[in-house]
Design a protein around this motif. Structure first.
Motif, short mmCIF file in Angstrom:
data_model
loop_
_atom_site.label_atom_id
_atom_site.label_comp_id
_atom_site.label_asym_id
_atom_site.label_seq_id
_atom_site.Cartn_x
_atom_site.Cartn_y
_atom_site.Cartn_z
N TRP A 1 0.39 -0.98 -0.10
CA TRP A 1 -0.16 -0.09 0.00
C TRP A 1 0.89 1.34 0.12
O TRP A 1 0.13 2.59 -0.30
CB TRP A 1 -0.75 0.39 0.74
CG TRP A 1 -0.39 0.14 2.98
CD1 TRP A 1 0.15 -1.00 3.31
CD2 TRP A 1 -0.44 1.49 3.24
NE1 TRP A 1 0.60 -0.20 4.80
CE2 TRP A 1 0.98 0.54 4.55
CE3 TRP A 1 -0.39 2.60 3.14
CZ2 TRP A 1 0.67 1.85 5.31
CZ3 TRP A 1 0.36 3.52 4.55
CH2 TRP A 1 0.43 2.81 5.43
N MET B 1 -6.93 1.30 1.57
CA MET B 1 -5.78 0.56 1.26
C MET B 1 -5.65 -1.04 0.60
O MET B 1 -4.61 -1.31 0.40
CB MET B 1 -5.15 1.08 3.15
CG MET B 1 -4.64 2.23 3.74
SD MET B 1 -4.62 2.06 5.39
CE MET B 1 -3.27 1.13 5.15
N THR C 1 -3.29 -1.83 -1.66
CA THR C 1 -2.16 -3.42 -1.87
C THR C 1 -2.10 -3.75 -3.08
O THR C 1 -1.24 -4.71 -4.42
CB THR C 1 -3.28 -4.16 -0.18
OG1 THR C 1 -2.29 -3.40 0.08
CG2 THR C 1 -1.93 -5.16 -0.59
#
Lengths: 404, 174
Positions: free
Chosen positions: A305, A361, A365
């Protein structure tokens, strides 16, 4: 003190010299835990256990690992994996634990964010926890260098290049960190030192600080209820265990904690024995080669992330955004201006903020793992901008929140 | 009062001694991480330029990094633009590309196609012409040129000759 009597038992002998009863009372039997907390509060104990596994497996790996650019790769992939009996076990425990520890840290962090456990007198718990997160990140990175595979080498190259500061071209600083023009012997030795001594020492100290930070404000609870711990503890000690809102840490609460740890360990060792490969990048099974780059360089999943926040921008804004992502979580207790320390579901716009941040997030990722091309690059850019905007918006949306 | 000022003096004196010691040890720590003399001494590579064949890329190693050496054909020499000329190393009338073989975008090693006479970085699709100048983004600039000194038929990498200093001054390389 200094008046000793003939001991009646080993326990009494120790008690006169080490005050074991007092220590146990202060640290365990009269350390109070609210009753209304769920299994998510067991993540701290899981982290402590996982850190213990990392420490023990690391000690065994250390007995055969050789921090030399010529022999490091074989000492891991041949000596430890093929020659040392149960060497594979230590390596797989170490590799899986290094990966899973981040999953648990993220759950631990987001539990804290969801229940507002970083607020109102609990700021130091949050800050010491974030310091632990950063130190764990450095620990993971330095450990990733040690097998001296292709991904180790090129990750070392790329990450140390970040210290050139983009257009600042501070190549002298980068070479100083490496001790060479490229990652080489000096680099391997100093990252070995960081990984096995300096950073673990720092982690142990920070764990002490993290626990100490918890001792006085006490642990938060599921309803964000303000508990008078002294009054509740008095009830408990008087025998009104049912009416009391708190419970003794040991052995009462520990039994529940260890139940969750037990379930976790079954899952953990399932991974160690049957799916250890998820924590072992195939590219890192090629020995380091400074004259050949892997086609696609990416970090381990837990850094994706923040890597993706660096990547979609041009060099300099990318570095600034990356730096922002590394430090902004520290400021959470001060950016959240609402007086409420209750679950996100009972709060105003914060409940959307929480889930947006979590989903953002996860998207970052996913995009961080994919090559930065076409639509993925665009999604990554949008997600990176959303991440920054969410943090900018946080003080404004939480200030509007009414006190409950 | 007298006592506390004595303690104050001792505190300040201790602070001064400790401060000097702290600064001195930080200096020692900084110097300990400097490059070792043996590493620095190994930072020079001498190339015999007469050994290269035209339009055939050779990857040399200097300071652990790949160095591209490409001898131009007479035809390539003929079509050199001013910009490409500025990036070229001339030795005895022959033109050479001598570049750091790391993409200026994220540091992958580009591959050379001798038919199209261009470099392609497979990581993110950046391309360079045969003189190492960037022809397609994302790389922000052409391939970097390592410090070199021309010594007759030889090229010493790691030493800054007048030709290299000139390239730096005119902004051809960093």
């Amino acid at each position: 003190m200094a008046h000793f009597e003939k001991a009646t038992s080993l326990h009494d002998w120790m008690n006169q010299r080490l005050a074991v009863d007092t220590v146990r009372r202060v640290m365990a039997k009269e350390y109070w835990i609210p009753k209304n907390i769920n299994f998510l509060w067991a993540m701290g104990m899981i982290l402590a256990v996982t850190f213990g596994l990392l420490l023990v497996s690391g000690i065994f790996l250390l007995m055969y690992y050789q921090p030399n650019v010529a022999t490091a790769f074989d000492s891991v992939n041949y000596t430890i994996m093929k020659e040392v009996e149960f060497g594979w076990l230590w390596r797989h425990i170490h590799g899986v634990a290094a990966s899973v520890v981040f999953l648990i840290i993220y759950i631990h962090m987001f539990t804290g964010i969801y229940y507002g456990s970083y607020k109102k007198g609990r700021e130091m718990i949050w800050i010491s926890g974030m310091l632990l997160f950063v130190t764990f990140s450095a620990e993971a990175f330095s450990g990733y260098m040690l097998p001296w595979g292709q991904m180790s080498y090129w990750a070392g190259m790329v990450i140390t290049n970040l210290f050139a500061g983009g257009s600042l071209h501070a190549d002298g600083l980068v070479e100083w960190i490496r001790g060479d023009y490229v990652p080489a012997q000096a680099f391997l030795n100093r990252f070995f030192m960081l990984h096995v001594l300096l950073l673990p020492l720092a982690i142990l100290g920070l764990i002490g600080l993290h626990f100490a930070a918890l001792r006085i404000p006490h642990v938060n609870n599921q309803d964000g209820e303000e508990i008078d711990f002294e009054a509740e503890a008095a009830k408990y000690k008087a025998g009104n265990k049912k009416e009391s809102k708190v419970i003794a840490f040991a052995n009462d609460f520990m039994s529940k904690d260890m139940m969750v740890v037990g379930i976790y360990l079954v899952f953990f060792f399932y991974l160690v024995f049957f799916h250890y490969d998820f924590a072992m990048d195939p590219v890192n099974f090629d020995p380091a080669d400074g004259l050949k780059t892997p086609a696609h360089i990416y970090p381990e999943w837990y850094f994706l992330w923040s890597y993706e926040i660096l990547r979609p921008f041009p060099a300099d804004p990318g570095l600034v955004a990356f730096g922002f992502a590394q430090v902004i979580f520290f400021a959470l207790p001060f950016l959240d201006r609402s007086p409420n320390a209750v679950p996100a579901a009972r709060r105003g716009a914060f409940k959307y903020w929480f889930w947006l941040m979590l989903v953002d997030m996860i998207v970052l990722t996913g995009m961080g793992k994919l090559p930065p091309e076409g639509i993925f690059s665009t999604i990554g850019l949008v997600a990176a901008i959303v991440f920054i905007l969410l943090w900018i918006a946080l003080p404004f949306i939480t200030k509007k929140e009414k006190a409950l | 009062m007298k006592d506390s000022s004595r303690r104050g003096f001792m505190g300040k004196a201790f602070g001064a001694v400790a401060g000097v010691g702290a600064v001195a040890s930080l200096y020692a720590m900084k110097k300990s991480w400097d490059m070792l003399p043996s590493v620095k001494a190994a930072g020079f590579t001498t190339l015999d330029m007469s050994a290269y064949k035209e339009n055939e890329l050779v990857t040399e190693k200097w300071r652990g990094k790949p160095i591209f050496v490409l001898k131009y054909t007479p035809e390539m020499m003929g079509k050199l633009t001013e910009k490409q000329k500025a990036r070229t190393v001339f030795i005895n009338g022959e033109g050479y590309l001598v570049n750091l073989g790391l993409c200026t975008h994220l540091g992958c090693i580009p591959g050379y196609n001798s038919d199209t006479q261009s470099f392609l970085c497979a990581c993110h699709g950046g391309t360079y012409d045969f003189a190492g100048d960037v022809t397609k983004a994302p790389p922000p600039r052409g391939l970097d040129i390592p410090p070199f000194k021309i010594d007759g038929n030889k090229l010493v990498l790691g030493e800054e000759g007048p030709e290299y200093k000139n390239m730096k001054a005119t902004g051809v390389t960093l």
